[in-house]
Scaffold this motif. Structure first.
Motif, PDB file in Angstrom:
ATOM      1  N   TYR A 150       7.753  59.021  36.684  1.00 54.53           N
ATOM      2  CA  TYR A 150       9.014  59.571  36.207  1.00 54.53           C
ATOM      3  C   TYR A 150      10.110  58.526  36.275  1.00 54.53           C
ATOM      4  N   CYS A 151      10.985  58.516  35.278  1.00 51.01           N
ATOM      5  CA  CYS A 151      12.199  57.735  35.411  1.00 51.01           C
ATOM      6  C   CYS A 151      13.352  58.689  35.697  1.00 51.01           C
ATOM      7  N   ALA A 152      14.399  58.138  36.306  1.00 50.83           N
ATOM      8  CA  ALA A 152      15.529  58.947  36.712  1.00 50.83           C
ATOM      9  C   ALA A 152      16.792  58.102  36.717  1.00 50.83           C
ATOM     10  N   ALA A 153      17.934  58.765  36.577  1.00 47.62           N
ATOM     11  CA  ALA A 153      19.234  58.092  36.531  1.00 47.62           C
ATOM     12  C   ALA A 153      20.090  58.516  37.710  1.00 47.62           C
ATOM     13  N   SER A 154      20.779  57.539  38.275  1.00 49.19           N
ATOM     14  CA  SER A 154      21.602  57.776  39.453  1.00 49.19           C
ATOM     15  C   SER A 154      22.928  57.046  39.328  1.00 49.19           C
ATOM     16  N   ALA A 155      23.888  57.489  40.099  1.00 48.14           N
ATOM     17  CA  ALA A 155      25.186  56.818  40.108  1.00 48.14           C
ATOM     18  C   ALA A 155      25.122  55.487  40.854  1.00 48.14           C
ATOM     19  N   ARG A 156      24.075  55.315  41.695  1.00 46.36           N
ATOM     20  CA  ARG A 156      23.975  54.068  42.464  1.00 46.36           C
ATOM     21  C   ARG A 156      22.529  53.754  42.781  1.00 46.36           C
ATOM     22  N   LEU A 157      22.304  52.537  43.193  1.00 47.55           N
ATOM     23  CA  LEU A 157      20.965  52.105  43.592  1.00 47.55           C
ATOM     24  C   LEU A 157      20.498  52.969  44.758  1.00 47.55           C
ATOM     25  N   ALA A 158      19.333  53.564  44.637  1.00 44.93           N
ATOM     26  CA  ALA A 158      18.873  54.476  45.684  1.00 44.93           C
ATOM     27  C   ALA A 158      17.368  54.626  45.626  1.00 44.93           C
ATOM     28  N   ASP A 159      16.777  54.971  46.778  1.00 41.99           N
ATOM     29  CA  ASP A 159      15.337  55.161  46.833  1.00 41.99           C
ATOM     30  C   ASP A 159      14.949  56.575  47.239  1.00 41.99           C
ATOM     31  N   THR A 160      15.898  57.497  47.173  1.00 40.15           N
ATOM     32  CA  THR A 160      15.621  58.891  47.513  1.00 40.15           C
ATOM     33  C   THR A 160      15.896  59.787  46.314  1.00 40.15           C
ATOM     34  N   GLU A 161      15.063  60.799  46.147  1.00 39.06           N
ATOM     35  CA  GLU A 161      15.158  61.670  44.976  1.00 39.06           C
ATOM     36  C   GLU A 161      16.507  62.352  44.841  1.00 39.06           C
ATOM     37  N   ASN A 162      17.099  62.739  45.950  1.00 41.20           N
ATOM     38  CA  ASN A 162      18.328  63.517  45.861  1.00 41.20           C
ATOM     39  C   ASN A 162      19.507  62.709  45.347  1.00 41.20           C
ATOM     40  N   GLU A 163      19.356  61.411  45.210  1.00 36.98           N
ATOM     41  CA  GLU A 163      20.418  60.572  44.637  1.00 36.98           C
ATOM     42  C   GLU A 163      20.384  60.554  43.115  1.00 36.98           C
ATOM     43  N   TYR A 164      19.325  61.091  42.551  1.00 34.58           N
ATOM     44  CA  TYR A 164      19.126  61.002  41.112  1.00 34.58           C
ATOM     45  C   TYR A 164      19.432  62.350  40.448  1.00 34.58           C
ATOM     46  N   ALA A 165      20.360  62.332  39.516  1.00 37.63           N
ATOM     47  CA  ALA A 165      20.812  63.573  38.882  1.00 37.63           C
ATOM     48  C   ALA A 165      19.996  63.944  37.651  1.00 37.63           C
ATOM     49  N   TYR A 166      19.427  62.936  36.995  1.00 40.39           N
ATOM     50  CA  TYR A 166      18.727  63.179  35.727  1.00 40.39           C
ATOM     51  C   TYR A 166      17.311  62.624  35.800  1.00 40.39           C
ATOM     52  N   TRP A 167      16.382  63.399  35.240  1.00 42.58           N
ATOM     53  CA  TRP A 167      14.961  63.056  35.317  1.00 42.58           C
ATOM     54  C   TRP A 167      14.291  63.238  33.960  1.00 42.58           C
ATOM     55  N   GLY A 168      13.307  62.384  33.710  1.00 43.05           N
ATOM     56  CA  GLY A 168      12.450  62.591  32.560  1.00 43.05           C
ATOM     57  C   GLY A 168      11.305  63.523  32.925  1.00 43.05           C
ATOM     58  N   HIS A 169      10.443  63.795  31.934  1.00 46.83           N
ATOM     59  CA  HIS A 169       9.326  64.701  32.152  1.00 46.83           C
ATOM     60  C   HIS A 169       8.066  64.002  32.655  1.00 46.83           C
ATOM     61  N   GLY A 170       8.080  62.705  32.640  1.00 43.26           N
ATOM     62  CA  GLY A 170       6.967  61.957  33.204  1.00 43.26           C
ATOM     63  C   GLY A 170       5.941  61.509  32.188  1.00 43.26           C
ATOM     64  N   THR A 171       5.199  60.474  32.556  1.00 45.90           N
ATOM     65  CA  THR A 171       4.098  59.972  31.753  1.00 45.90           C
ATOM     66  C   THR A 171       2.919  59.705  32.676  1.00 45.90           C
ATOM     67  N   GLN A 172       1.729  60.099  32.236  1.00 41.45           N
ATOM     68  CA  GLN A 172       0.542  60.007  33.080  1.00 41.45           C
ATOM     69  C   GLN A 172      -0.031  58.590  33.041  1.00 41.45           C
ATOM     70  N   VAL A 173      -0.297  58.055  34.212  1.00 38.58           N
ATOM     71  CA  VAL A 173      -0.994  56.782  34.352  1.00 38.58           C
ATOM     72  C   VAL A 173      -2.279  57.057  35.127  1.00 38.58           C
ATOM     73  N   THR A 174      -3.400  56.674  34.537  1.00 39.61           N
ATOM     74  CA  THR A 174      -4.692  56.855  35.187  1.00 39.61           C
ATOM     75  C   THR A 174      -5.390  55.507  35.283  1.00 39.61           C
ATOM     76  N   VAL A 175      -5.756  55.122  36.492  1.00 42.32           N
ATOM     77  CA  VAL A 175      -6.420  53.848  36.725  1.00 42.32           C
ATOM     78  C   VAL A 175      -7.850  54.132  37.172  1.00 42.32           C
ATOM     79  N   SER A 176      -8.793  53.673  36.374  1.00 45.96           N
ATOM     80  CA  SER A 176     -10.204  53.908  36.686  1.00 45.96           C
ATOM     81  C   SER A 176     -10.781  52.753  37.505  1.00 45.96           C
ATOM     82  N   SER A 177     -11.726  53.078  38.359  1.00 43.12           N
ATOM     83  CA  SER A 177     -12.330  52.045  39.215  1.00 43.12           C
ATOM     84  C   SER A 177     -13.524  51.380  38.543  1.00 43.12           C
TER      85      SER A 177
END
Length: 122
Positions: A95-122
């Protein structure tokens, strides 16, 4: 309101690379810090990387340092996540997200995308 749309996910073999993109709908894109998070099956969503509004500063989770690179192009209203040397444990919805400042916690981010699936096979 900021709309974010991720793309670039898919299936890749271990050791391979993917570049995720996140396009923002707002002209105020350059005023936001941007972040990437991921959620693996059965796990909580976790921080991956973040970048300041002008790209001058970045911060990464320890698990991806040296392999993932976050960048942005404010002229295109887009943030990227280049992922190299992928591992099966990197499989998740990213997921990407937008925040008012540099942050590493979810609650700092006000806007979110719906996500994109990444699958890594062994």
């Amino acid at each position: 309101q900021v709309q974010l749309v991720e793309s670039g996910g898919g299936l890749v073999q271990a050791g391979g690379s993917l570049r995720l993109s996140c396009a923002a709908s707002t002209r105020a894109f350059s005023s936001y810090a941007m972040g990437w998070f991921r959620q693996a099956p059965g796990k909580e969503r976790e921080f991956v990387a973040t970048i300041t509004w002008n790209g001058d500063d970045t911060y990464y989770a320890d698990s991806v340092k040296g392999r993932f690179t976050i960048s942005r192009d404010n002229a295109k209203n887009t943030v990227y996540l280049q992922m190299n040397s992928l591992k099966p444990e990197n499989t998740a919805v990213y997921y990407c997200a937008a925040s008012a400042r540099l942050a590493d916690t979810e609650n700092e981010y006000a806007y979110w995308g719906h996500g994109t699936q990444v699958t890594v096979s062994s």
